[in-house]
Design an enzyme around this catalytic site. Structure first.
Site, PDB file in Angstrom:
ATOM      1  N   ASP A 234       0.958  -1.077   0.006  1.00  0.00           N
ATOM      2  CA  ASP A 234       0.006  -0.054   0.178  1.00  0.00           C
ATOM      3  C   ASP A 234       0.898   1.086  -0.026  1.00  0.00           C
ATOM      4  OD1 ASP A 234      -2.197   1.675   0.146  1.00  0.00           O
ATOM      5  OD2 ASP A 234      -2.957   0.901   1.742  1.00  0.00           O
TER       6      ASP A 234
HETATM    7  C1  BGC Z   1      -5.217   3.252   0.216  1.00  0.00           C
HETATM    8  C2  BGC Z   1      -5.168   2.295  -0.896  1.00  0.00           C
HETATM    9  C3  BGC Z   1      -5.098   3.464  -2.269  1.00  0.00           C
HETATM   10  C4  BGC Z   1      -3.494   3.819  -2.250  1.00  0.00           C
HETATM   11  C5  BGC Z   1      -3.463   4.897  -3.325  1.00  0.00           C
HETATM   12  C6  BGC Z   1      -3.669   4.312   0.276  1.00  0.00           C
HETATM   13  O1  BGC Z   1      -3.976   5.348   1.186  1.00  0.00           O
HETATM   14  O2  BGC Z   1      -5.088   2.603   1.506  1.00  0.00           O
HETATM   15  O3  BGC Z   1      -6.192   1.790  -0.921  1.00  0.00           O
HETATM   16  O4  BGC Z   1      -4.973   2.389  -3.533  1.00  0.00           O
HETATM   17  O5  BGC Z   1      -3.661   4.973  -1.126  1.00  0.00           O
HETATM   18  O6  BGC Z   1      -3.964   5.774  -3.239  1.00  0.00           O
END
Ligand code: BGC
Length: 721
Positions: free
Chosen positions: A257
């Site tokens: 993530d």
């Molecule tokens: C989230 C993800 C997301 C990523 C990119 C993170 O904060 O948990 O679900 O895809 O950001 O924006």
């Protein structure tokens, strides 16, 4: 001959969807490319070179790789090096209702449709990976991301995400199932250490990921922020190696993530392929950048580990034709078909919770005036929720829809009713404090409007100040004094209909008994207003079912009843174990406000002649439960028939019953259909912690044909030998 062609065609569809079988030619091509790459070039592919891109290797024809959020629409373009939008005007897209609404439709065809549309739009926007679906279990009613996730039930999650992923990936785009694993709360999400039993892991939290990988062949997986049993998910050898690679034979990309990587060696050895979103300005300083090169040159990590990661990325690139752009799907965006898919998805999500004296559907031609009340009558929601926010081409609010469809003949009396009081300036739950003020001036205006109107419709609920990534709600109540508003309006006009717009459970006891009709409309995406108004007017019928239990109070809910949320000292133990959602309510005999799987219709159905095909089954058998369903009312409708199963006596605690099959049956008035629902005996197993194996214990099992977890139509005992 003909048969053979059909068989080959079917086989190729199967192989196309299933990722496990990568072919020898692809592997050869991968190895040839890797041989021509320098260590620096390889490592360049293993970390972001901006917010949503990774570097390619130009002289080998490997382009930059473009990743994008998110699960219910392709997110607007962001600056390469900060979190601001570029502000361009060609990045509007189709916005579907978020995950909970998709799950509420219980319609697998709509999940497929969604996947197709998202794939086409992602391709049109030149994206290679679309970061979704988010499939974490809805464990607590308070989790800020419940709206984005699907359900409290792993079977429902699995069925929907398999269809979504398969369809999306036919468009030469990789899906990315997230957040692996146990990202079930946003409070302390960056540090919380989640502990749970092997059984809870295998039976509740893992199945969605397993079917996404093994059945749908998802091409990428996103490692969650949190820790799991002491290790960050992205550093857990158990998750990355034992589960993903060894058990599931996952050959795609395991990425972090955004800002969830915390080490070089540990994460690299644990199987993480790609580091994304690390908050360090110099990309060369990232864990999978210069420090990884150094780890290899120092001999701490073998170059073969780097090669393995590059191979995983190249494999996904080849599979989605990134390396063969001429043959790749070009895609399309904002077409009428896409908008129609978003509309259907919103219509079929609507759940009718209460409908006394058939006050709904409204007879619009008999109405002279309607009071439309509430902030959610005019609020647009697509642009909220943080990483899943969408710059929708348009978004129709309920007030706009009513006015456009009926404004010529019916007087529409709008009243604000309540104000959105907080603004989430910082991403924390603090923004929710002080949102319980009752604004009597607004209530009086609303009451006056309700009094002078034939009916009053209150669009109440939450918004993305509450249903949002990065923090949880503080409580399960309706904010902004809405309970008082609803009570007062209902006193003024007995024909008051409440439509809840929200993506997670709310306390409804204070309003449920006061109004004749209660509808759950979710966040409905760009077609939200059209969909919900068409259901209220009877142009469409409600056919959604709750994908989670609606507790009366928060304290009924398992994690909260046991004090197992949000944890202590940055650790949380899932004490409720396998008894998540309806498994808890059922087994403990607790009456919720509304059960899992619940939802009414404008018409009525009878289900009869339910029977299993046999009474005794062997371990390799399949049970077929057959019954007739008839629409006995006067209008079209659809019933979601649900098949649950439970074991009467067992050596371990088992939930009273668990969802094993379902189908959504559409019926015209008077029409009857025969339904067959199938369950393999091996799918009645529990995870035996002693032998670390799935186990079916012989004995009596009961199948329940039902229309919700509590509306059981037929109880069918069978014996397994
Ligand atoms: C989230 C993800 C997301 C990523 C990119 C993170 O904060 O948990 O679900 O895809 O950001 O924006």
């Amino acid at each position: 001959m003909k048969l053979r062609i059909v068989a080959i065609a079917l086989l190729s569809i199967f192989c196309h969807n299933s990722f496990a079988q990568t072919d020898a030619a692809t592997e050869k091509r991968i190895q040839q490319l890797i041989k021509k790459m320098t260590l620096k070039e390889k490592v360049g592919m293993l970390h972001g070179n901006s917010k949503f891109y990774t570097s390619g290797v130009k002289h080998l024809g490997i382009p930059e790789w473009a990743l994008s959020d998110g699960p219910h629409g392709v997110r607007a373009e962001m600056n390469r090096h900060d979190w601001k939008y570029t502000g361009q005007t060609d990045d509007f897209s189709t916005c579907f209702p978020p995950g909970t609404a998709m799950a509420a439709s219980w319609n697998l065809d709509l999940a497929t449709q969604r996947g197709i549309v998202l794939g086409e739009e992602a391709r049109f926007r030149k994206k290679d990976v679309l970061l979704g679906p988010g499939i974490n279990i809805i464990r607590s009613p308070l989790c800020g991301r419940n709206f984005e996730y699907l359900s409290e039930d792993p079977f429902l999650i699995s069925r929907l995400s398999v269809n979504y992923i398969k369809a999306l990936q036919t468009k030469d785009v990789a899906a990315c199932v997230k957040h692996f694993v146990a990202n079930n709360q946003e409070d302390n999400r960056f540090v919380i250490d989640v502990n749970m039993s092997d059984r809870a892991f295998r039976e509740i939290y893992l199945p969605g990921f397993k079917s996404s990988i093994v059945e749908a062949g998802v091409l990428s997986v996103m490692g969650a922020y949190n820790k799991f049993r002491g290790d960050y998910c992205t550093e857990s050898n158990f998750l990355g190696r034992t589960i993903l690679r060894n058990e599931f034979n996952f050959k795609g990309v395991y990425m972090s993530d955004w800002d969830a990587t915390h080490s070089t060696e540990k994460a690299a050895l644990a199987g993480l392929d790609l580091e994304m979103g690390t908050e360090k300005d110099n990309y060369n300083d990232w864990y999978f950048a210069d420090p990884l090169i150094k780890a290899v040159t120092d001999g701490r990590i073998k170059e073969s580990v780097v090669n393995e990661k590059v191979a995983n990325i190249l494999r996904v690139m080849i599979r989605t034709k990134v390396l063969d752009p001429k043959t790749r799907i070009i895609g399309s965006i904002n077409t009428k078909e896409h908008q129609q898919a978003a509309y259907r998805s919103a219509v079929e999500a609507v759940v009718l919770l209460k409908n006394d004296k058939q006050i709904l559907p409204l007879n619009m031609s008999a109405l002279k005036s309607v009071a439309v009340i509430g902030d959610n009558a005019t609020r647009k929601h697509c642009e909220g929720g943080f990483s899943s926010e969408i710059k929708a081409l348009y978004e129709v609010t309920p007030l706009e829809a009513i006015t456009k469809k009926y404004g010529n003949n019916i007087r529409v009396n709008f009243a604000q009713g309540y104000n959105k009081q907080s603004f989430v300036a910082e991403r924390s739950s603090k923004g929710q404090l002080d949102t319980d003020k009752v604004d009597w001036k607004l209530i009086e205006e609303a009451v006056a409007m309700a009094k002078k109107s034939d009916v009053a419709i209150i669009f109440a609920g939450l918004n993305h100040d509450f249903d949002s990534e990065s923090f949880d709600r503080l409580h399960m109540r309706l904010p902004y004094g809405q309970e008082t508003l609803i009570q007062e309006v209902a006193k003024a006009n007995p024909k008051t209909i409440v439509v809840i717009i929200a993506g997670s459970p709310l306390e409804l006891a204070g309003i449920e008994s006061r109004v004749p009709a209660l509808v759950w409309g979710w966040y409905g995406g760009m077609e939200a207003g059209n969909a919900v108004v068409d259901v209220l007017s009877g142009k469409e019928f409600p056919s959604g079912k709750l994908p989670f239990t609606m507790p009366v109070t928060l304290s009924q809910s398992p994690a909260h009843a046991l004090g197992a949320y949000p944890g202590h000292d940055l650790k949380v133990n899932y004490d409720e174990d396998i008894l998540v959602g309806y498994r808890w309510f059922d087994t403990k005999g607790i009456q919720p406000q509304y059960p899992f799987g619940y939802g009414l219709s404008y018409t009525s159905f009878t289900i009869d002649n339910a029977a299993t095909n046999k009474k005794m089954y062997g371990m390799d058998d399949e049970v077929t439960v057959k019954f007739n369903i008839k629409n006995t009312g006067k209008t079209d409708g659809a019933e979601v028939v649900q098949l649950y199963a439970g074991q009467t006596v067992s050596s371990v605690l088992r939930p009273k019953k668990e969802l094993k099959a379902f189908d959504k049956i559409f019926l015209k008035p008077g029409e009857q259909k025969t339904v067959n629902l199938k369950v393999k005996i091996k799918d009645l197993a529990f995870y035996d912690e002693k032998s670390s194996k799935w186990k079916v214990e012989p004995g009596e099992f009961v199948f329940y044909v039902a229309t919700s977890a509590q509306d059981i139509v037929s109880t069918l005992p069978v014996t397994v030998q």
